[in-house]
Design a protein around this motif. Structure first.
Motif, PDB file in Angstrom:
ATOM      1  N   ASN A 366      62.096  58.558 122.851  1.00  0.00           N
ATOM      2  CA  ASN A 366      62.007  58.148 124.250  1.00  0.00           C
ATOM      3  C   ASN A 366      60.553  58.103 124.711  1.00  0.00           C
ATOM      4  O   ASN A 366      60.152  57.213 125.470  1.00  0.00           O
ATOM      5  CB  ASN A 366      62.809  59.111 125.124  1.00  0.00           C
ATOM      6  CG  ASN A 366      62.975  58.609 126.549  1.00  0.00           C
ATOM      7  OD1 ASN A 366      62.761  57.429 126.820  1.00  0.00           O
ATOM      8  ND2 ASN A 366      63.356  59.494 127.449  1.00  0.00           N
ATOM      9  N   TRP A 369      58.913  55.088 122.023  1.00  0.00           N
ATOM     10  CA  TRP A 369      59.469  53.730 122.092  1.00  0.00           C
ATOM     11  C   TRP A 369      60.586  53.647 123.139  1.00  0.00           C
ATOM     12  O   TRP A 369      61.748  53.388 122.802  1.00  0.00           O
ATOM     13  CB  TRP A 369      60.021  53.312 120.726  1.00  0.00           C
ATOM     14  CG  TRP A 369      58.995  53.221 119.645  1.00  0.00           C
ATOM     15  CD1 TRP A 369      58.014  52.293 119.511  1.00  0.00           C
ATOM     16  CD2 TRP A 369      58.872  54.098 118.516  1.00  0.00           C
ATOM     17  NE1 TRP A 369      57.274  52.531 118.381  1.00  0.00           N
ATOM     18  CE2 TRP A 369      57.780  53.634 117.739  1.00  0.00           C
ATOM     19  CE3 TRP A 369      59.574  55.221 118.074  1.00  0.00           C
ATOM     20  CZ2 TRP A 369      57.377  54.264 116.581  1.00  0.00           C
ATOM     21  CZ3 TRP A 369      59.178  55.862 116.911  1.00  0.00           C
ATOM     22  CH2 TRP A 369      58.091  55.378 116.175  1.00  0.00           C
ATOM     23  N   PRO A 370      60.264  53.876 124.411  1.00  0.00           N
ATOM     24  CA  PRO A 370      61.313  53.901 125.438  1.00  0.00           C
ATOM     25  C   PRO A 370      61.995  52.559 125.637  1.00  0.00           C
ATOM     26  O   PRO A 370      63.154  52.506 126.062  1.00  0.00           O
ATOM     27  CB  PRO A 370      60.557  54.333 126.701  1.00  0.00           C
ATOM     28  CG  PRO A 370      59.139  53.903 126.458  1.00  0.00           C
ATOM     29  CD  PRO A 370      58.916  54.073 124.986  1.00  0.00           C
ATOM     30  N   ASP A 371      61.305  51.459 125.355  1.00  0.00           N
ATOM     31  CA  ASP A 371      61.864  50.129 125.619  1.00  0.00           C
ATOM     32  C   ASP A 371      62.381  49.426 124.372  1.00  0.00           C
ATOM     33  O   ASP A 371      62.730  48.250 124.427  1.00  0.00           O
ATOM     34  CB  ASP A 371      60.798  49.240 126.298  1.00  0.00           C
ATOM     35  CG  ASP A 371      60.364  49.808 127.636  1.00  0.00           C
ATOM     36  OD1 ASP A 371      61.249  50.313 128.371  1.00  0.00           O
ATOM     37  OD2 ASP A 371      59.154  49.766 127.942  1.00  0.00           O
ATOM     38  N   SER A 372      62.418  50.136 123.248  1.00  0.00           N
ATOM     39  CA  SER A 372      62.928  49.487 122.037  1.00  0.00           C
ATOM     40  C   SER A 372      63.922  50.394 121.325  1.00  0.00           C
ATOM     41  O   SER A 372      65.122  50.337 121.593  1.00  0.00           O
ATOM     42  CB  SER A 372      61.757  49.107 121.105  1.00  0.00           C
ATOM     43  OG  SER A 372      60.943  50.236 120.843  1.00  0.00           O
ATOM     44  N   LEU A 375      65.922  52.644 123.691  1.00  0.00           N
ATOM     45  CA  LEU A 375      66.782  51.835 124.558  1.00  0.00           C
ATOM     46  C   LEU A 375      68.061  51.432 123.825  1.00  0.00           C
ATOM     47  O   LEU A 375      69.151  51.441 124.401  1.00  0.00           O
ATOM     48  CB  LEU A 375      66.031  50.583 125.037  1.00  0.00           C
ATOM     49  CG  LEU A 375      66.811  49.659 125.977  1.00  0.00           C
ATOM     50  CD1 LEU A 375      67.186  50.387 127.254  1.00  0.00           C
ATOM     51  CD2 LEU A 375      65.990  48.409 126.292  1.00  0.00           C
ATOM     52  N   TYR A 376      67.923  51.093 122.530  1.00  0.00           N
ATOM     53  CA  TYR A 376      69.111  50.741 121.742  1.00  0.00           C
ATOM     54  C   TYR A 376      70.049  51.941 121.612  1.00  0.00           C
ATOM     55  O   TYR A 376      71.270  51.813 121.704  1.00  0.00           O
ATOM     56  CB  TYR A 376      68.699  50.241 120.356  1.00  0.00           C
ATOM     57  CG  TYR A 376      67.882  48.976 120.379  1.00  0.00           C
ATOM     58  CD1 TYR A 376      68.215  47.927 121.238  1.00  0.00           C
ATOM     59  CD2 TYR A 376      66.774  48.818 119.552  1.00  0.00           C
ATOM     60  CE1 TYR A 376      67.464  46.764 121.269  1.00  0.00           C
ATOM     61  CE2 TYR A 376      66.013  47.653 119.582  1.00  0.00           C
ATOM     62  CZ  TYR A 376      66.362  46.633 120.444  1.00  0.00           C
ATOM     63  OH  TYR A 376      65.612  45.488 120.472  1.00  0.00           O
ATOM     64  N   ASN A 379      71.760  52.483 124.979  1.00  0.00           N
ATOM     65  CA  ASN A 379      72.818  51.485 125.175  1.00  0.00           C
ATOM     66  C   ASN A 379      74.039  51.805 124.303  1.00  0.00           C
ATOM     67  O   ASN A 379      75.180  51.572 124.705  1.00  0.00           O
ATOM     68  CB  ASN A 379      72.305  50.093 124.834  1.00  0.00           C
ATOM     69  CG  ASN A 379      71.534  49.463 125.982  1.00  0.00           C
ATOM     70  OD1 ASN A 379      71.726  49.834 127.134  1.00  0.00           O
ATOM     71  ND2 ASN A 379      70.650  48.531 125.674  1.00  0.00           N
TER      72      ASN A 379
END
Length: 472
Positions: A366, A369-372, A375-376, A379
């Motif tokens: 987190n 790589w919070p946006d990759s 994030l997966y 989700n």
């Protein structure tokens, strides 16, 4: 193979949790940052109709908790709904729901640790964000390793602070509504009927509001996991569930009602806590910092509860041969076969360490790589709660007749209007899934979660086939 629920033996875990711990855990378990900050998103899509959205979502959560409470009172176990699913549907169900719930907790743990660290870093910038994360993880790992009573005390006082904050907020807001506070005048119903009326976006807005708030009720399940570590699990879980569901509904719905009464719903700003906006409006000094403290406590409380819930779930999986047997080591007399745990013992330390280790990996992902990558992962667990709730309902539908037939005296807590409300709850969850499919923002979360669920089900199916070949 699963025609009747197997006898429930004594858990090798400690019995250090008291009734006050469980009651406050039930009350505080779902009062988190999602309510204090995230509720603004629901208000923006539903307007004053958010009150109805919370009523609908809260009613669904109450039905789920009543079902879970019925089964946990009759058959208390540290794995709670995972154990119930195995008894009702087979090993594949217990395996699937147990591992999915564990994965959900350790991933969400990262969000809570990071959020709390961001707030603490704002207060003490000299300590980097990762440093605060390390401090929180070490403190709560130590608390969970020491004894279950430590966990209970932490949660008791965390929850007490959150409940006190909401009660004070409701009291101040009601005084403002009636114009009792200095520099305020009676608000009346102007904000409920103006700005497009009570349903400015129609019933579609209410439905969208349900989608925005329903997952905020996740976390109630931990109280049934914790009940297995109390002196009288059946009585404790019954009292905790009865007291929690009504009071939580009161806190959630009551908060939303006073918020949309005090302020026009159209004044809500995304990312800003509606609680802060109301407190600022009625002249409470330092409202932003006050709510920062409350949100900080809420995040730490959730971190503590999730670490506890994850460790007990994976321990229960290990007990049933669905996780490595090495996780069965407990403190005190050292073995799940040893009977009574010594005072202060009975803590599944390896299960705690395994859960915190994966949780720490999630935190690092987190932060990095919070946006990759993260994030997966987020989700992939976003809609898992619906799968868990669905299996709780199906399990209760199958187990209730068996218990009535074989051990009716164990039904200390009964589901209302069985089986009609159970079917209604299942229809409600199906409706939420349909809503997520039709919502552009929620659809990816549902699809990723469905993929994660399918992967776990495949593994469970392969294990089931392997076991059948061994038996044959």
């Amino acid at each position: 193979m699963h025609d009747a629920p197997p006898p429930v033996g004594k858990e090798p875990l400690s019995t250090g949790l008291k009734q006050r711990h469980l009651t406050m855990l039930g009350l505080g378990g779902v009062i988190g940052a999602g309510l204090f900050v995230g509720s603004g998103a629901g208000i923006s899509v539903a307007g004053p109709g958010i009150v109805l959205s919370y009523l609908i979502a809260g009613a669904l959560a109450m039905l789920i908790m009543r079902m879970l409470g019925e089964m946990s009172a009759a058959m208390p176990a540290s794995g709670a709904f995972s154990v119930h699913a195995e008894r009702a549907l087979g090993r594949w169900a217990g395996f699937s729901v147990g591992w999915l719930y564990w994965f959900l907790l350790v991933v969400v743990l990262a969000v809570e640790a990071t959020g709390a660290a961001q707030i603490a870093h704002g207060w003490v910038p000299a300590v980097p964000q990762w440093g605060w994360v390390l401090v929180f993880m070490l403190v709560f790992t130590a608390a969970n390793l020491a004894s279950v009573k430590n966990f209970g005390e932490f949660e008791f006082w965390f929850a007490a602070l959150k409940v006190t904050a909401i009660v004070l907020f409701l009291a101040l807001s009601l005084l403002a509504v009636f114009g009792v506070l200095p520099d305020t005048h009676p608000v009346g119903l102007a904000n409920l009927t103006g700005q497009g009326g009570f349903l400015p976006h129609g019933w579609g807005g209410v439905v969208s509001g349900v989608l925005a708030v329903v997952f905020a009720f996740g976390g109630l399940e931990v109280v049934t996991i914790a009940a297995a570590e109390s002196d009288d699990p059946a009585r404790a879980v019954g009292r905790a569930v009865r007291s929690a569901v009504w009071r939580i509904l009161f806190f959630y719905v009551g908060s939303m009602l006073v918020i949309v009464t005090v302020l026009p719903w159209s004044s809500m700003r995304p990312g800003t806590s509606p609680y802060v906006m109301v407190l600022d409006h009625i002249g409470v000094p330092g409202a932003g910092q006050i709510m920062n403290i409350v949100v900080f406590v809420a995040l730490l409380s959730a971190l503590n509860a999730n670490l506890y819930g994850a460790s007990r779930m994976v321990f229960s999986l290990a007990e049933r041969g669905e996780a490595p047997r090495g996780l069965l080591k407990v403190s005190g007399r050292g073995s799940p076969r040893s009977g009574e745990a010594e005072s202060g013992g009975g803590v599944p330390r390896r299960a705690v360490l395994a859960s915190v280790a994966f949780g720490f990996v999630s935190v690092l992902l987190n932060l990095r790589w919070p946006d990759s990558v993260f994030l997966y992962m987020l989700n992939a667990v976003g809609a898992v709660l619906l799968f868990v709730w669905g299996l709780i309902a199906v399990s209760q539908l199958r187990l209730r007749p068996r218990i009535e037939r074989e051990a009716p005296e164990k039904l200390a807590l009964r589901m209302w209007a069985f089986p009609y409300l159970t079917w209604l709850a299942m229809a409600g969850m199906a409706a939420v899934i349909v809503l997520m499919l039709t919502d552009d923002a929620a659809r990816p979360q549902l699809l990723w979660s469905a993929g994660a669920t399918a992967a776990v089900l495949v593994v469970a199916g392969i294990r089931e086939l392997r076991d059948r070949r061994v038996r044959d």
